[in-house]
Design a protein around this motif. Structure first.
Motif, short mmCIF file in Angstrom:
data_model
loop_
_atom_site.label_atom_id
_atom_site.label_comp_id
_atom_site.label_asym_id
_atom_site.label_seq_id
_atom_site.Cartn_x
_atom_site.Cartn_y
_atom_site.Cartn_z
N UNK A 29 -4.65 -0.11 -2.89
CA UNK A 29 -3.41 -0.54 -2.85
C UNK A 29 -3.37 -1.79 -1.98
N UNK A 30 -3.74 -1.63 -0.61
CA UNK A 30 -3.70 -2.53 0.44
C UNK A 30 -4.46 -3.63 -0.05
N UNK A 31 -5.62 -3.56 -0.70
CA UNK A 31 -6.29 -4.63 -1.15
C UNK A 31 -5.47 -5.38 -2.21
N UNK A 32 -5.07 -4.79 -3.14
CA UNK A 32 -4.17 -5.40 -4.28
C UNK A 32 -2.97 -6.33 -3.54
N UNK A 33 -2.24 -5.75 -2.51
CA UNK A 33 -1.27 -6.32 -1.98
C UNK A 33 -1.81 -7.36 -1.16
N UNK A 39 3.92 -3.68 -4.56
CA UNK A 39 5.09 -4.44 -4.33
C UNK A 39 5.84 -4.09 -3.12
N UNK A 40 5.72 -2.84 -2.65
CA UNK A 40 6.38 -2.67 -1.38
C UNK A 40 5.71 -2.78 0.02
N UNK A 41 4.62 -3.44 -0.05
CA UNK A 41 3.81 -3.60 1.00
C UNK A 41 4.21 -4.96 1.77
N UNK A 42 4.28 -4.74 3.08
CA UNK A 42 4.73 -5.74 4.02
C UNK A 42 3.75 -6.59 4.41
N UNK A 43 3.77 -8.01 4.34
CA UNK A 43 2.56 -8.68 4.57
C UNK A 43 2.50 -8.78 6.01
#
Length: 152
Positions: A42-46, A96-100
């Motif tokens: 998920x980190x890679x997708x974000x 969608x919840x990940x913070x850049x």
């Protein structure tokens, strides 16, 4: 895990990562407890959604390298190049919840400096809350810790 510590081997055996920072400071009577999480896929997708990190990079190795004093300055990373994170374990699989940049949104275009060690920086809105100081200055411990709070 039953114990904590630094892990030296390959990170390929892990699917998730967590950083926990606990700090406090008396100047404004504020307390900060910051937990951030990430799931490898998920980190890679974000990250690819933010368009700042090559999807060919291993996010876990990137996170681990930010604990090294020289890493951020030799690469002149901005926070937008730091792997993203989430603030709640419940959101770990929601890209969608990940913070850049795993930081406050006002920092993403700023360059990381050698005063900051760790992955997450000020994600809760409090200022000066991160894993540790890296500037070899007179301050010790996490950025919120006062020398009087640290036992020698």
């Amino acid at each position: 895990p039953l114990s904590s510590g630094m892990y030296k081997g390959s990170l390929d055996v892990f699917d998730q990562v967590r950083e926990f920072v606990a700090c406090s400071w008396s100047s404004n009577a504020e307390s900060c407890a910051m937990k951030v999480y990430g799931d490898r896929s998920t980190m890679e997708t974000a990250a690819s959604g933010f368009g700042t990190i090559s999807s060919s990079k291993d996010m876990f190795n990137e996170v681990r390298e930010f604990y090294g004093y020289d890493y951020g300055t030799t690469n002149s990373y901005t926070y937008s190049h730091v792997p993203p994170c989430v603030l709640s374990y419940d959101d770990i699989e929601d890209s969608d919840s990940y913070i850049e940049g795993c930081c406050k949104s006002t920092y993403t275009s700023s360059t990381r400096t050698d005063t900051v060690l760790g992955w997450a920086v000020d994600t809760t809105g409090a200022t000066h809350c991160w894993f540790a100081r890296g500037d070899y200055g007179t301050a010790v411990g996490s950025s919120g810790c006062l020398s009087s709070e640290v036992s020698s």
